[in-house]
Design a protein around this motif. Structure first.
Motif, PDB file in Angstrom:
ATOM      1  N   LEU A   1      10.765   2.445 -32.904  1.00 13.41           N
ATOM      2  CA  LEU A   1      11.566   3.459 -33.583  1.00 13.41           C
ATOM      3  C   LEU A   1      11.919   4.657 -32.707  1.00 13.41           C
ATOM      4  CD1 LEU A   1      10.107   3.627 -37.226  1.00 13.41           C
ATOM      5  CD2 LEU A   1      12.129   2.435 -36.397  1.00 13.41           C
TER       6      LEU A   1
ATOM      7  N   THR B   1      13.038   4.503 -51.013  1.00 12.57           N
ATOM      8  CA  THR B   1      13.458   5.420 -49.964  1.00 12.57           C
ATOM      9  C   THR B   1      13.857   6.745 -50.600  1.00 12.57           C
ATOM     10  OG1 THR B   1      14.243   3.616 -48.567  1.00 12.57           O
ATOM     11  CG2 THR B   1      15.097   5.813 -48.097  1.00 12.57           C
TER      12      THR B   1
ATOM     13  N   THR C   1      13.137  16.151 -40.946  1.00  8.29           N
ATOM     14  CA  THR C   1      13.111  15.003 -41.857  1.00  8.29           C
ATOM     15  C   THR C   1      12.947  15.434 -43.307  1.00  8.29           C
ATOM     16  OG1 THR C   1      12.161  13.614 -40.113  1.00  8.29           O
ATOM     17  CG2 THR C   1      11.967  12.799 -42.364  1.00  8.29           C
TER      18      THR C   1
ATOM     19  N   ALA D   1       9.921   8.968 -33.616  1.00  6.79           N
ATOM     20  CA  ALA D   1      10.604   8.115 -34.586  1.00  6.79           C
ATOM     21  C   ALA D   1      11.487   8.932 -35.519  1.00  6.79           C
ATOM     22  CB  ALA D   1       9.589   7.315 -35.394  1.00  6.79           C
ATOM     23  N   ALA D   2      11.155  10.210 -35.697  1.00  9.57           N
ATOM     24  CA  ALA D   2      11.951  11.081 -36.571  1.00  9.57           C
ATOM     25  C   ALA D   2      12.445  12.321 -35.836  1.00  9.57           C
ATOM     26  CB  ALA D   2      11.128  11.492 -37.795  1.00  9.57           C
TER      27      ALA D   2
ATOM     28  N   LEU E   1       6.330   9.450 -43.686  1.00  6.98           N
ATOM     29  CA  LEU E   1       7.419   9.683 -42.748  1.00  6.98           C
ATOM     30  C   LEU E   1       7.416   8.612 -41.654  1.00  6.98           C
ATOM     31  CD1 LEU E   1       7.262  13.565 -42.204  1.00  6.98           C
ATOM     32  CD2 LEU E   1       8.203  12.269 -44.128  1.00  6.98           C
ATOM     33  N   ALA E   2       8.615   8.131 -41.324  1.00 11.27           N
ATOM     34  CA  ALA E   2       8.847   7.254 -40.167  1.00 11.27           C
ATOM     35  C   ALA E   2       7.928   6.040 -40.134  1.00 11.27           C
ATOM     36  CB  ALA E   2       8.701   8.062 -38.874  1.00 11.27           C
ATOM     37  N   GLU E   3       7.637   5.496 -41.309  1.00 14.37           N
ATOM     38  CA  GLU E   3       6.847   4.264 -41.435  1.00 14.37           C
ATOM     39  C   GLU E   3       5.450   4.391 -40.848  1.00 14.37           C
ATOM     40  OE1 GLU E   3       9.040   1.015 -39.773  1.00 14.37           O
ATOM     41  OE2 GLU E   3      10.863   1.476 -40.912  1.00 14.37           O
TER      42      GLU E   3
ATOM     43  N   ASN F   1      14.729   0.319 -33.743  1.00 11.48           N
ATOM     44  CA  ASN F   1      14.245  -0.433 -34.900  1.00 11.48           C
ATOM     45  C   ASN F   1      14.173  -1.930 -34.615  1.00 11.48           C
ATOM     46  OD1 ASN F   1      13.160  -0.497 -37.468  1.00 11.48           O
ATOM     47  ND2 ASN F   1      15.141  -0.730 -38.479  1.00 11.48           N
TER      48      ASN F   1
ATOM     49  N   HIS G   1      16.296   9.637 -45.508  1.00  8.34           N
ATOM     50  CA  HIS G   1      16.176   8.930 -44.228  1.00  8.34           C
ATOM     51  C   HIS G   1      14.828   9.248 -43.590  1.00  8.34           C
ATOM     52  CE1 HIS G   1      17.155   7.000 -40.494  1.00  8.34           C
ATOM     53  NE2 HIS G   1      17.020   8.132 -39.824  1.00  8.34           N
ATOM     54  N   ASN G   2      14.098   8.199 -43.232  1.00  9.33           N
ATOM     55  CA  ASN G   2      12.783   8.303 -42.614  1.00  9.33           C
ATOM     56  C   ASN G   2      11.686   8.785 -43.559  1.00  9.33           C
ATOM     57  OD1 ASN G   2      12.632   7.260 -39.988  1.00  9.33           O
ATOM     58  ND2 ASN G   2      13.712   9.009 -39.121  1.00  9.33           N
TER      59      ASN G   2
ATOM     60  N   CYS H   1       2.147  11.729 -42.227  1.00 12.30           N
ATOM     61  CA  CYS H   1       2.787  11.260 -41.001  1.00 12.30           C
ATOM     62  C   CYS H   1       1.747  11.061 -39.925  1.00 12.30           C
ATOM     63  CB  CYS H   1       3.883  12.209 -40.537  1.00 12.30           C
ATOM     64  SG  CYS H   1       3.307  13.845 -40.059  1.00 12.30           S
TER      65      CYS H   1
END
Length: 415
Positions: free
Chosen positions: A78, A313, A199, A341-342, A332-334, A100, A316-317, A290
Motif C-alpha cells: 500500500l 467503508t 485520512t 499507506a495513508a 485505518l489503511a487496513e 495495492n 477512503h482508507n 492504526c
C-alpha cells in the motif's frame, strides 16, 4: 527486462514529485554531484526495495547517477505510489511495483527485481534478504552485501546472524545515530500524524491517544500527540521504557485498561497481536485504530474481522467494524503502515539524512564486503558524523572544535 508498473501515463506527475523532494534534500544533492563525477557504483547491480515514493525514487536515481544498474521495487503493497513508479521508468530505471498489489503480485515484483542478479541490495523490512535465503538461493554468489533501513529488518537480520544462516554482510543503517534519532523519532512522529489527520479529518486536541510501544518511533508519535493537545497514554512491556514514558509526562497502563478510554490507538512495537479481540470489545464507539509498525500484524485484523457483525467503508482508507455491542471501531489503511499507506511517509529533510546514510553505507559495503564477514555491521562512526556535519552545513550551523589541549586532556582520562 521490461518494467512492471500500473500506468506510464502518470510519469509527469511522478517526476514532479521527485523533483520537489530533490529540491528539499541537500545532502543527496551534494552526493549527486560527487557520484556524477566519481561513479562509485559503475558496473554494480543495485536492487532497491524501500517504500516506493518520491524520496526513495531520488535515492534510486542517485545510485544510477553513480553508475549503477538499478532495479526498484516496493516494500509494502500500500505504500507504492504509481505516479512515482512511472516517473522512474520514464527516467530510465527498471521498476517492478504497483499500489495495492496482492500478496502474490508483491512477491512476484520482488522476484522480478532480484532477477537482475544484484550485487548490492537496499532492503526495508527484510523481504529481499528473506527471499535470497529461501527461494532465490541461486543468486547468493552475486551478492556482495547490502543495507537495511528499519528496526524490524535489523531484528530479522540479527536473528539470522545468531542462527549462523546469514550469507552476506548487511549494514544496519537503522541503528546509526543519524537515522534513529531523527528518522524514527521526528520522521515517524510527524508522518504518522500526517497520515491520521489527512485520512480522518478529525481533531486530536482533547482526546486520549494510546501509543503502544515507547521506542524511538513511539516517543516521536507521543511527543507530537502531546503537541496537538491530546492526553497521551503509553502501553509497554519493557519496564525501563515504561518508566521513561512516565518521566516524560505520559500515563502508562496495560492495553486492557487503555482500551476502555482511548480515542486513537497507534501500534508501533514491532511485535504481533498488540491489540486483539479482548481489547476491541472494550473500546469506545468510534475508536480509531492504526499501525505504524513495519508489518500489519500489530492490530489483529483477523480477529477484528471474525468478531465484527458488520463491515463497511467509512471513508477512503477507513474501514468500519461494528461490534456485537453496537459500537463501531474504525481501522485505518487496513492495519498497514499508516504514514505510508495513508500518507507520503517521512518529510523529505528527514529522509535526506537516512538516505545519505544508505548511499554512503552502500559505498562502504562495496569497498569492504570481502573482509566484513556474514554479519550485521554498524554504520561506521565517521560516516554517521559525516552525515550530521553535512546536515549542519546545509542549515548554515557552525559548532565548536576541540583544541589540541582539550583533546590531550580527554585522552588522558581515556588512558
Amino acid at each position: 527486462m521490461k518494467s512492471v508498473i500500473r500506468d506510464i501515463s502518470l510519469a509527469d506527475k511522478g517526476k514532479q514529485k521527485i523533483e520537489w523532494v530533490r529540491k528539499n534534500m541537500p545532502l543527496l544533492r551534494s552526493l549527486e554531484d560527487e557520484f556524477r563525477e566519481t561513479k562509485p557504483f559503475d558496473g554494480v547491480r543495485v536492487v532497491v526495495s524501500v517504500h516506493l515514493e518520491a524520496k526513495t525514487a531520488y535515492l534510486a536515481k542517485l545510485f544510477a547517477i553513480g553508475g549503477g544498474e538499478v532495479s526498484v521495487t516496493g516494500s509494502n503493497p500500500l505504500s507504492t505510489q504509481d505516479d512515482v513508479a512511472a516517473g522512474l521508468v520514464a527516467d530510465g530505471l527498471d521498476v517492478y511495483a504497483w499500489y495495492n498489489s496482492t500478496k502474490e503480485e508483491y512477491e512476484e515484483h520482488l522476484n522480478l527485481a532480484l532477477g537482475y542478479k544484484p550485487n548490492i541490495i537496499i532492503d526495508d523490512g527484510g523481504d529481499l534478504v528473506n527471499l535470497l535465503h529461501t527461494k532465490r538461493k541461486e543468486l547468493l554468489p552475486h551478492i556482495m552485501g547490502g543495507c537495511e533501513e528499519t528496526t524490524t529488518g535489523v531484528l530479522r537480520l540479527k536473528a539470522m546472524e545468531k542462527e549462523g544462516v546469514l550469507k552476506f554482510p548487511m549494514v544496519a543503517v537503522n541503528n546509526a545515530n543519524c537515522k534513529y534519532l531523527f528518522d524514527n523519532r521526528y520522521g515517524t512522529g510527524q508522518s504518522v500524524w500526517d497520515g491520521i489527520n489527512r485520512t480522518t479529518n478529525l481533531i486530536v486536541a482533547g482526546k486520549n491517544v494510546v501509543v503502544a510501544g515507547y521506542g524511538w518511533c513511539g516517543k516521536g508519535i507521543a511527543m507530537r500527540a502531546k503537541g496537538f493537545g491530546a492526553s497521551v497514554i503509553v502501553t509497554e512491556v519493557d519496564p525501563i521504557k515504561a518508566a521513561e514514558a512516565v518521566m516524560d509526562g505520559f500515563k502508562v497502563m496495560k492495553m486492557s485498561d487503555a482500551a476502555k478510554v482511548g480515542d486513537f490507538f497507534i501500534t508501533v512495537t514491532g511485535c504481533r497481536d498488540v491489540i486483539t479481540a479482548e481489547h476491541f470489545n472494550l473500546m469506545k464507539d468510534g475508536a480509531i485504530l492504526c499501525n505504524a509498525g513495519h508489518f500489519d500484524v500489530e492490530v489483529s485484523v483477523e480477529e477484528l474481522e471474525k468478531i465484527a457483525v458488520e463491515k463497511q467503508t467509512q471513508r477512503h482508507n477507513i474501514t468500519g467494524y461494528k461490534m456485537e455491542n453496537g459500537r463501531w471501531i474504525n481501522l485505518l489503511a487496513e492495519g498497514r503502515l499508516v504514514n505510508l499507506a495513508a500518507g507520503d511517509g517521512h518529510p523529505a529533510e528527514i529522509m535526506d539524512m537516512s538516505f545519505a546514510l544508505q548511499a554512503l553505507s552502500a559505498q562502504y559495503m562495496l569497498k569492504n564486503y570481502s573482509k566484513l564477514g556474514n554479519k550485521v555491521i554498524d554504520v561506521p562512526a565517521d560516516l554517521d558524523k559525516m552525515v550530521a556535519t553535512m546536515k549542519l552545513k546545509s542549515w548554515g550551523v557552525k559548532i565548536d572544535k576541540l583544541s589540541k589541549e582539550q583533546k590531550n586532556y580527554l585522552n588522558s582520562w581515556a588512558e
